[in-house]
Design a protein around this motif. Structure first.
Motif, mmCIF file in Angstrom:
data_model
loop_
_atom_site.group_PDB
_atom_site.id
_atom_site.type_symbol
_atom_site.label_atom_id
_atom_site.label_comp_id
_atom_site.label_asym_id
_atom_site.label_seq_id
_atom_site.Cartn_x
_atom_site.Cartn_y
_atom_site.Cartn_z
ATOM 1 N N HIS A 80 0.822 -1.209 0.000
ATOM 2 C CA HIS A 80 0.000 0.000 0.000
ATOM 3 C C HIS A 80 0.859 1.263 0.000
ATOM 4 O O HIS A 80 0.468 2.289 -0.551
ATOM 5 C CB HIS A 80 -0.970 -0.028 1.185
ATOM 6 C CG HIS A 80 -2.076 -1.021 1.005
ATOM 7 N ND1 HIS A 80 -3.264 -0.960 1.703
ATOM 8 C CD2 HIS A 80 -2.179 -2.105 0.198
ATOM 9 C CE1 HIS A 80 -4.038 -1.962 1.334
ATOM 10 N NE2 HIS A 80 -3.396 -2.670 0.431
ATOM 11 N N TRP A 81 2.029 1.179 0.625
ATOM 12 C CA TRP A 81 2.970 2.301 0.522
ATOM 13 C C TRP A 81 3.450 2.440 -0.919
ATOM 14 O O TRP A 81 3.544 3.556 -1.453
ATOM 15 C CB TRP A 81 4.163 2.074 1.445
ATOM 16 C CG TRP A 81 5.215 3.139 1.294
ATOM 17 C CD1 TRP A 81 5.220 4.374 1.863
ATOM 18 C CD2 TRP A 81 6.409 3.058 0.493
ATOM 19 N NE1 TRP A 81 6.360 5.076 1.472
ATOM 20 C CE2 TRP A 81 7.090 4.296 0.636
ATOM 21 C CE3 TRP A 81 6.960 2.065 -0.319
ATOM 22 C CZ2 TRP A 81 8.300 4.551 -0.018
ATOM 23 C CZ3 TRP A 81 8.160 2.317 -0.963
ATOM 24 C CH2 TRP A 81 8.821 3.547 -0.820
ATOM 25 N N ALA A 82 3.738 1.325 -1.575
ATOM 26 C CA ALA A 82 4.246 1.356 -2.951
ATOM 27 C C ALA A 82 3.253 2.002 -3.900
ATOM 28 O O ALA A 82 3.646 2.730 -4.822
ATOM 29 C CB ALA A 82 4.592 -0.061 -3.421
ATOM 30 N N VAL A 83 1.956 1.757 -3.697
ATOM 31 C CA VAL A 83 0.953 2.304 -4.617
ATOM 32 C C VAL A 83 0.369 3.623 -4.115
ATOM 33 O O VAL A 83 -0.555 4.167 -4.720
ATOM 34 C CB VAL A 83 -0.186 1.289 -4.870
ATOM 35 C CG1 VAL A 83 0.374 0.003 -5.452
ATOM 36 C CG2 VAL A 83 -0.990 1.009 -3.607
ATOM 37 N N GLY A 84 0.906 4.145 -3.016
ATOM 38 C CA GLY A 84 0.438 5.435 -2.513
ATOM 39 C C GLY A 84 -1.013 5.439 -2.083
ATOM 40 O O GLY A 84 -1.688 6.470 -2.177
ATOM 41 N N GLY A 85 -1.505 4.290 -1.598
ATOM 42 C CA GLY A 85 -2.885 4.214 -1.126
ATOM 43 C C GLY A 85 -3.923 4.061 -2.217
ATOM 44 O O GLY A 85 -5.123 4.130 -1.935
ATOM 45 N N LEU A 86 -3.500 3.857 -3.465
ATOM 46 C CA LEU A 86 -4.444 3.717 -4.571
ATOM 47 C C LEU A 86 -4.936 2.269 -4.647
ATOM 48 O O LEU A 86 -4.203 1.376 -5.093
ATOM 49 C CB LEU A 86 -3.788 4.111 -5.897
ATOM 50 C CG LEU A 86 -4.711 4.093 -7.119
ATOM 51 C CD1 LEU A 86 -5.797 5.145 -6.979
ATOM 52 C CD2 LEU A 86 -3.920 4.319 -8.405
#
Length: 223
Positions: A137-143
């Motif tokens: 979730h950090w990698a996708v910035g919450g998207l």
């Protein structure tokens, strides 16, 4: 005096909006029929006049294709390195492809996303579902997707469908794939508003009908 343990964080904590676009993901074990359902949904939405982007993970970008070759068809990759490579694919994929498409109002349909890493590396590799969830979730910035479809298939059926040609993850033991299956079902049970679980042994058109019915509910909620 004993203290009550803190409740686990909600899976969508820190989630960002997909508007004006729409984000749909298909998840499930190997051999579940995700590619077929991605195609059927894309064809339906295209006929309905929607601007649709179909992608997959790992992959979807030049870097993603290189990562896909490494983690699925290359030599041995340690579990933690595997998790980090999948996270790198997601981060690049979101920045280069998915977020711009959503910002343009397109419908993005992806074959796998963050939940695959939570299930495969978190549960299957036993690296910890919560640790991998936070990384992804950090990698996708919450998207996160507006709807995640989990096509539920037993490891035995999945293996029979795949045949003799299998990649690094597909060739893992049935115990590994049972853990992956439990990982997906646990994610769906913890957040039923964002997930729908469909029996992957059903005929493709019946699966498609159930997906469309749930998607209509999501769209109605957004209205």
């Amino acid at each position: 005096m004993s203290q009550t343990p803190d409740a686990p964080p909600h899976l969508d904590a820190g989630r960002v909006s997909t508007a004006p676009g729409l984000f749909v993901c298909f998840e499930g074990g190997d051999g579940a029929g995700k590619s077929t359902q991605v195609r059927l949904l894309a064809e339906f939405l295209d006929r309905d006049g929607r601007d649709v982007l179909v992608t997959r993970q790992p992959g979807g970008t030049t870097l993603g294709a290189q990562i896909r070759e490494l983690v699925l068809h290359g030599d041995h990759v340690s579990p933690r390195a595997e998790a980090l490579l999948f996270a790198a694919d997601k981060a690049h994929h979101v920045d280069e492809l998915i977020r711009p498409a959503l910002s343009a109002g397109r419908v993005v349909i992806t074959d796998r996303y963050t939940d695959s890493s939570i299930a495969y590396q978190g549960a299957g590799r036993e690296l910890g579902g919560e640790e991998i969830r936070q990384l992804q979730h950090w990698a996708v910035g919450g998207l996160l997707p507006d709807l995640t479809v989990v096509l539920d298939v037993s490891p035995e059926v999945g293996r029979a469908r795949r045949g003799d040609v299998q990649d690094r993850l597909e060739s893992e033991t049935d115990d590994f794939h049972h853990a992956v299956r439990r990982g997906f079902l646990d994610l769906a049970a913890r957040d039923p508003d964002r997930y729908v679980v469909v029996d992957a042994s059903l005929p493709p058109e019946e699966i498609r009908a159930r997906v469309l019915a749930r998607l209509e509910e999501v769209l109605e909620e957004r209205r």
